[in-house]
Design a protein around this motif. Sequence first.
Motif, short mmCIF file in Angstrom:
data_model
loop_
_atom_site.label_atom_id
_atom_site.label_comp_id
_atom_site.label_asym_id
_atom_site.label_seq_id
_atom_site.Cartn_x
_atom_site.Cartn_y
_atom_site.Cartn_z
N LEU A 4 -2.21 24.53 -3.54
CA LEU A 4 -2.99 23.33 -3.85
C LEU A 4 -4.09 23.16 -2.82
CD1 LEU A 4 -3.13 20.67 -5.58
CD2 LEU A 4 -1.86 19.62 -3.72
N ASP A 5 -5.29 22.83 -3.30
CA ASP A 5 -6.42 22.61 -2.40
C ASP A 5 -7.03 21.26 -2.73
OD1 ASP A 5 -8.71 22.66 -0.91
OD2 ASP A 5 -9.75 24.09 -2.21
N LEU A 6 -6.96 20.34 -1.78
CA LEU A 6 -7.59 19.03 -1.98
C LEU A 6 -8.88 18.93 -1.18
CD1 LEU A 6 -4.49 16.64 -1.78
CD2 LEU A 6 -5.57 17.56 -3.82
N GLY A 7 -9.44 20.08 -0.82
CA GLY A 7 -10.63 20.06 0.01
C GLY A 7 -10.27 19.52 1.37
N ARG A 8 -11.08 18.60 1.89
CA ARG A 8 -10.79 18.08 3.23
C ARG A 8 -10.03 16.76 3.18
NH1 ARG A 8 -16.43 19.65 5.78
NH2 ARG A 8 -16.39 21.84 5.17
N VAL A 9 -9.70 16.34 1.96
CA VAL A 9 -9.00 15.06 1.84
C VAL A 9 -7.57 15.23 2.31
CG1 VAL A 9 -8.12 13.37 0.19
CG2 VAL A 9 -10.42 14.26 -0.07
N GLU A 10 -7.16 14.44 3.29
CA GLU A 10 -5.79 14.52 3.78
C GLU A 10 -5.01 13.23 3.52
OE1 GLU A 10 -6.17 15.78 7.80
OE2 GLU A 10 -6.63 17.84 7.19
N ASP A 11 -5.67 12.10 3.77
CA ASP A 11 -4.98 10.83 3.62
C ASP A 11 -5.35 10.19 2.29
OD1 ASP A 11 -3.84 11.04 6.13
OD2 ASP A 11 -5.67 10.29 7.07
N ILE A 12 -4.34 9.98 1.47
CA ILE A 12 -4.56 9.24 0.23
C ILE A 12 -3.79 7.94 0.36
CG2 ILE A 12 -4.41 9.30 -2.28
CD1 ILE A 12 -4.18 12.38 -1.98
N ILE A 13 -4.49 6.92 0.81
CA ILE A 13 -3.83 5.62 1.01
C ILE A 13 -4.40 4.66 -0.02
CG2 ILE A 13 -3.51 3.69 2.60
CD1 ILE A 13 -3.75 5.91 4.84
N LEU A 14 -3.52 4.15 -0.86
CA LEU A 14 -3.93 3.25 -1.91
C LEU A 14 -3.44 1.85 -1.61
CD1 LEU A 14 -3.38 5.09 -5.31
CD2 LEU A 14 -5.52 4.64 -4.13
N GLU A 15 -4.39 0.93 -1.54
CA GLU A 15 -4.02 -0.48 -1.38
C GLU A 15 -3.44 -0.97 -2.71
OE1 GLU A 15 -4.10 -1.88 1.53
OE2 GLU A 15 -4.92 -0.02 2.32
N PRO A 16 -2.75 -2.12 -2.71
CA PRO A 16 -2.23 -2.64 -3.98
C PRO A 16 -3.35 -2.77 -5.01
CG PRO A 16 -1.38 -3.92 -2.17
CD PRO A 16 -2.34 -2.97 -1.58
N SER A 17 -3.06 -2.35 -6.21
CA SER A 17 -4.01 -2.43 -7.33
C SER A 17 -5.21 -1.50 -7.18
CB SER A 17 -4.54 -3.85 -7.54
OG SER A 17 -3.47 -4.74 -7.65
N GLN A 18 -5.23 -0.66 -6.17
CA GLN A 18 -6.40 0.22 -6.01
C GLN A 18 -6.28 1.43 -6.93
OE1 GLN A 18 -7.07 1.64 -2.03
NE2 GLN A 18 -8.94 2.71 -2.61
N ARG A 19 -7.43 1.81 -7.47
CA ARG A 19 -7.48 3.01 -8.30
C ARG A 19 -8.36 4.03 -7.63
NH1 ARG A 19 -8.29 -1.05 -12.43
NH2 ARG A 19 -10.45 -1.12 -11.81
N THR A 20 -8.03 5.29 -7.79
CA THR A 20 -8.92 6.33 -7.29
C THR A 20 -8.66 7.62 -8.06
OG1 THR A 20 -9.89 7.21 -5.29
CG2 THR A 20 -7.51 7.35 -5.47
N THR A 21 -9.61 8.53 -7.94
CA THR A 21 -9.44 9.83 -8.58
C THR A 21 -9.48 10.90 -7.50
OG1 THR A 21 -10.54 9.03 -10.55
CG2 THR A 21 -10.35 11.40 -10.32
N VAL A 22 -8.45 11.72 -7.45
CA VAL A 22 -8.38 12.81 -6.47
C VAL A 22 -8.76 14.10 -7.18
CG1 VAL A 22 -6.89 14.04 -4.87
CG2 VAL A 22 -6.55 11.60 -5.26
N SER A 30 0.84 -1.20 0.00
CA SER A 30 0.00 0.00 0.00
C SER A 30 0.87 1.25 0.00
CB SER A 30 -0.94 -0.02 1.20
OG SER A 30 -0.23 0.28 2.36
N LEU A 31 0.34 2.30 -0.58
CA LEU A 31 1.06 3.56 -0.70
C LEU A 31 0.32 4.64 0.07
CD1 LEU A 31 1.83 3.59 -4.55
CD2 LEU A 31 3.49 3.22 -2.73
N ASP A 32 1.09 5.43 0.82
CA ASP A 32 0.52 6.56 1.56
C ASP A 32 1.00 7.82 0.84
OD1 ASP A 32 -0.40 8.39 3.30
OD2 ASP A 32 0.77 7.71 5.03
N LEU A 33 0.11 8.40 0.04
CA LEU A 33 0.58 9.41 -0.90
C LEU A 33 0.33 10.83 -0.41
CD1 LEU A 33 -0.73 7.76 -4.16
CD2 LEU A 33 1.61 7.76 -3.30
N GLU A 34 1.23 11.70 -0.86
CA GLU A 34 1.04 13.11 -0.62
C GLU A 34 1.19 13.80 -1.98
OE1 GLU A 34 3.59 14.68 2.42
OE2 GLU A 34 3.16 16.74 1.80
N ILE A 35 0.26 14.71 -2.25
CA ILE A 35 0.32 15.41 -3.53
C ILE A 35 0.74 16.84 -3.25
CG2 ILE A 35 -1.00 16.14 -5.55
CD1 ILE A 35 -2.79 13.75 -5.14
#
Lengths: 309, 476
Positions: free
Chosen positions: B416-434, B401-406
């Motif tokens: 940069l404004d990600l709204g209230r999203v602070e933790d972007i943690i991606l499990e293996p093979s997980q996809r998401t859109t920030v 898993s990856l703990d990402l910071e943009i």
Amino acid sequence: MSTNENPSKKPGQVETTGHVWDSNLQEYNNPLPRWWLWGFYATVVFALVYWVLYPAWPVGGSFTKGLNTITFMQDGEEVTTHWNTRSLFAREMQSGKQAVRQREMLEQVGAMDYETLLADVEAMSFVNAYAKGAFGTWCAACHQTGGGGVIGQYPNLRDDHWLWGGTAEQIEETLVLGRIGYMPGYRESLDGQQLEQVASYVLSLNGFAMNDVDVAAGGEIFNGYLGGCYQCHGVDAAGLASLGAPNLSNNIWGLVDVPGAANDEERVARVARFVHQGVQRHMPAFADRLSPAEIRVLSAYVHSLGGGQ
Amino acid sequence: MTGDSPVNERIMSQPMYEARVPIHPRSVAGRFRNLKSGILVLAYGVFFLLPWLRWERETGPSQAVLFDIPARQFYLFDLVVYPQDIFWLAGLLMIAALLLFFVTGIAGRVFCGYFCFQTLWTDVYMFLERRIQGERPARIRLSNQSWDTEKVLKLGATHLSWLLVAFATGLGFVLYWADAPTLVRDFFTGQAAGAAYITAGLLTLTTYTFAGLAREQVCTYMCPYARFQSVMFDRDTLIVSYDHARGEGAAGRGKPVRDLRTRDARQQIGVGDCIDCGYCVQVCPTGIDIRNGLQIECIHCALCIDACDAIMDKQGWPRGLIRYTSETALEGKKTRFLKLKTVGYGLATLVVGGLLVSSILTRPALDANVSQVRQPLFVQMGDGSTQNSYEIALNNKTQHSLDLEIRVAGLEGAVLDLGRVEDIILEPSQRTTVLARVRYTAPPESPSRLPLEFEIVDREGSMEPLRIGSQLSLRP
């Protein structure tokens, strides 16, 4: 192949079609393989079976319906009809794997409180995917695709300027109840010069260098009994969300196209004309058209567009 | 053309359709047969056993090779292939095509003769046929026999064995698309997915039809590769060919009877080395006579070489009356393999192969795409800044898993404004859109577009920071 004659077939052994090109190029008239004929019969059998099972032949104003049927829900009742693609589509949208999964996600995300929802990257990813479509269906007709709005007509949802408040709860309230925004026109109470003075005052609040005398006079009208503008817009012209009265000092123009004006004179004229005419706008209520989950997802989406508070 | 012309009469005289002439190939032993059998055993071994090979992964299935369609992931040992890597398929197909051109240009229809599924499966089917019905004469006798018990039993057993192999093939193929042990259990207890039954059934049917019933007709009538491989030939291409000059001599071929028993005697009267035994014709799986020269039906399986070599050995004469040679060599000249065409295809194969391998080796651990929202392109904010919106699509291609910071980089003062999203943690093979927004107060006289970069870093430092270029629009 490197030879232009088939050595396995001796001349005269196989017929040609009789045509001769380029003095010696001929076409063999080989018989088709028999299995090819069986393939043709197989397609005939396929067609016969298909005609029995599926809609096929036009008969007068109608057509043969076929024996195959399809069952789907219509207005809460189970309907069985002859197989057709429209019903297939309806059934897919009701019980298809993806449709069911989407409904599950919608319920799950719709049940989250805003604090959790807005901070959850996975939920917001779903919000973006789902609400983009819902926004296109219900909102984009006025607010435009992407929520950019139209100056003079429909509010821009992408900036940080909120008429009725920009917290997720306030956005939800706007969606549920709808809004009616109203500003009276100053047709009788202010004359042309006074309108221009008010306009100069408002423009000066947004960083435009205006005539000091006009600005002072306009300020008197704005904050005095003659105009009474402060009653809604506030003494510092910062707006009042409970009334839907906009902030007039942040250089964001939703109704008067000040950014599109060429010079100060035109800006003053545009603002003055607007104050003279007033405006009434109406956003319909969506409580009876969208489910609570959909409203929640849409509110989160609008909140994420620009400057949600 | 008039109605009574001889041409039209001739057209009328010929049947429209022609039944297949049954071919009963005789078996043959020899070095090419051994080579082919070796390839066959290897290919069957890989095809049937590969799905059962287990593999250890941090996450994901324990099957070494698994094409997981519902999850949109292909597992190939330590490599996991995602839909975004689809262009690798283009590279693979290009390599396959170029390699086919290269090999065919040099050595003819090697693919057809040794590697094609049609050839391999037909070989197995012929083997079964021979084990049950006997050698060529026995099979011919059986096919001419009336439908007595022996014929029904033997043909029934043959077709049953074919169907079993066909079913094993269908099931074997399906095992690549799900966990093999589970699927086999589900398959026979009726709990597997519909697609598994349909695919296995379809492959059973096509394998049985193509390898059992249609055989050489697939190569002759259906296969496009057979046709365009023929086009890749030139006079220096290696072909399986009968040495016409040696075999026929001046007075033609002749059976070794009376005074034609020794080579010397034959040569004295001009008779060639071919003793017209017909063994090369009998072993041919496509039923042609190689002595008639290069033919479109020939799949270059080289079994006629084995047959003829066996006869020559028995006669005590040198081998190679039928051999791999080229048209140039048959004319007594030297075959040239190094030509612009072959070297070009060889180089192209290497280049594409190199590109594909380097692309696979250098794939970033995180797949990230930034797309700027274009409707609206920009918006003015209350504090005078300009805001652009971006959709950042992320896909974790690692097995942890990856703990990402943009962050936003390359543009001083951009926020940069990600709204209230602070933790972007991606499990293996997980996809998401920030959803990201960037605010920037532009100094006067700024151009309408400014470049900027998104920097994506793993907080635990497990991967190199990724920088993705984008832009910020200030005006239309």
